[in-house]
Design an enzyme around this catalytic site. Structure first.
Site, mmCIF file in Angstrom:
data_model
loop_
_atom_site.group_PDB
_atom_site.id
_atom_site.type_symbol
_atom_site.label_atom_id
_atom_site.label_comp_id
_atom_site.label_asym_id
_atom_site.label_seq_id
_atom_site.Cartn_x
_atom_site.Cartn_y
_atom_site.Cartn_z
ATOM 1 N N TYR A 14 -1.807 -0.394 10.601
ATOM 2 C CA TYR A 14 -1.843 -0.734 9.174
ATOM 3 C C TYR A 14 -0.582 -0.255 8.457
ATOM 4 C CZ TYR A 14 -3.429 -0.925 4.332
ATOM 5 O OH TYR A 14 -3.540 -1.184 2.984
ATOM 6 N N SER B 49 0.831 -1.201 0.000
ATOM 7 C CA SER B 49 0.000 0.000 0.000
ATOM 8 C C SER B 49 0.863 1.247 0.000
ATOM 9 C CB SER B 49 -0.908 0.017 1.235
ATOM 10 O OG SER B 49 -1.576 1.259 1.379
#
Length: 424
Positions: A275, A247
């Protein structure tokens, strides 16, 4: 010294890959390699400047050794959020040269294992691979849903070579069971796509049955363990690939070996931090794996960003944020668009050449592909080799593997894992 890389592709070209030297710019160019998909142009600019030819100015990968710090310096933090905002605002423009769906060649006889492929990006990745004739192994927790999807695909009248195997990334024992079951077949794996991931937005800190924070377990530890345990099968499928769906959020991540589980109290837990840190840990681990895999193993490691994609992550948002999330469809990619970089990284012939080039140049980070299927420069923090080595060592410890596990697996030796359930 390599000054830069420019990769270009045209649909009309069928000549094999070749490198040439551009004397005027000191840039090594592969002018017209064979590519999958529509006309594609990819660059990686001067490594010392760490710049890309897009809207994002990346940080200079200047640290070769670790520096003691408790978080990202403010300038790196600002660069990271600049990268995220630029990707959000301009990702459609940057990927406008790509066809949708991304055309794939016939993949008959090529075995893909894809984790987390019953929804979102993983579902589209699996569907398109299956339609292209690949031998697809759906590695999922909900096997009933996977079988329903297969029946739906079969209704389209296309013969499929798809099977379902159960794996729960919240359990490292489940990961070991999956790898043992597959390796016992003595069949090759040509591409492993570690697609599964979680982002529990706004949720309190939670832990898996193994005692690890859920983001670091699912997004990093379980994928790392699966990749290592499948090394024997990946060698059988050589040249093969490990593709990690990462990501752009890794740009604001910061991870230390001793604080990877976010329980030390040095940094307050938030789901965003969990995350971002887990995605950075994945790149750091993948980079050491990329460097330590011998060339004769024929395994290539790639990380990628799918872009900012409309997936099931929205179900974890508050009702007001969910409304806003769906009011900005122009900026957010749908799963069919978001899976293009996964398909590109898993199937395009340039990836092998690109991987070998970076290894030859001793690039500190594994190949990283952006959502627009161009080589990208990962964050400055990901270039810190000293901390990457520590993350590698700590990861092996957390997943219950010995320090020499990779070397033994490549050599074809048995490796014991703490999470291996001994048959009674």
């Amino acid at each position: 010294m390599l000054i830069g890389i420019q990769l270009t592709a045209r649909k009309s070209v069928s000549q094999p890959w070749r490198w040439t030297e551009d004397a005027s710019s000191s840039v090594r160019i592969a002018p017209e390699p064979t590519m999958i998909g529509s006309e594609l142009r990819t660059d990686l600019r001067d490594a010392e400047r760490g710049q890309r030819s897009d809207f994002t100015a990346m940080a200079t990968p200047s640290r070769a050794s670790g520096e003691s710090k408790r978080g990202l310096p403010w300038l790196e933090w600002a660069r990271g959020w600049y990268s995220i905002c630029a990707e959000f605002l301009f990702q459609r423009i940057m990927a406008s040269h790509l066809e949708n769906p991304l055309p794939l060649p016939p993949l008959n006889g090529v075995t893909f294992i894809v984790t987390g492929c019953t929804s979102g990006i993983g579902l589209e990745t699996a569907r398109q691979l299956a339609m292209a004739g690949a031998h697809l192994v759906m590695a999922v927790r909900n096997t009933n849903l996977a079988h329903e999807l297969i029946r739906k695909w079969q209704a389209e009248g296309i013969p499929l070579d798809v099977e379902v195997m159960e794996i729960d990334l919240m359990s490292l024992k489940s990961v070991v069971r999956f790898a043992k079951a597959w390796n016992a077949r003595l069949q090759p794996v040509h591409v492993l796509i570690n697609n599964a991931g979680i982002f529990s937005i706004g949720e309190p800190q939670r832990f898996s049955e193994d005692g690890y924070e859920t983001h670091i377990q699912v997004n990093h530890l379980a994928a790392a363990l699966l990749s290592l345990l499948l090394i024997p099968s990946l060698i059988r499928g050589s040249p093969s690939r490990i593709v990690n769906v990462n990501s752009v959020m890794h740009n604001v991540g910061f991870v230390e070996a001793d604080g990877m589980n976010l329980v030390s109290g040095k940094r307050k837990f938030t789901s965003l931090r969990g995350y971002c840190d887990s995605k950075l840990a994945q790149i750091k681990f993948s980079s050491i794996l990329f460097k330590r895999l011998p060339a004769e193993a024929g395994i290539h490691v790639v990380c990628l960003s799918p872009g900012i994609v409309r997936t099931n992550v929205a179900r974890d948002l508050s009702s007001s944020l969910r409304t806003g999330y769906h009011w900005i469809p122009y900026f957010i990619l749908d799963p069919e668009e978001g899976c293009r970089s996964s398909l590109f990284a898993g199937t395009d012939p340039q990836i092998v050449e690109y991987s070998e080039l970076l290894k030859m140049e001793e690039w500190p980070v594994c190949p990283y592909i952006s959502h627009d299927c161009r080589p990208a420069n990962a964050s400055d923090e990901s270039h810190n080799l000293e901390t990457s080595k520590k993350i590698w060592e700590k990861t092996l410890e957390l997943v219950g593997l010995p320090a020499d596990a990779l070397e033994k697996l490549v050599a074809g030796e048995e490796v014991s894992c703490q999470y291996d359930e001994i048959d009674e």
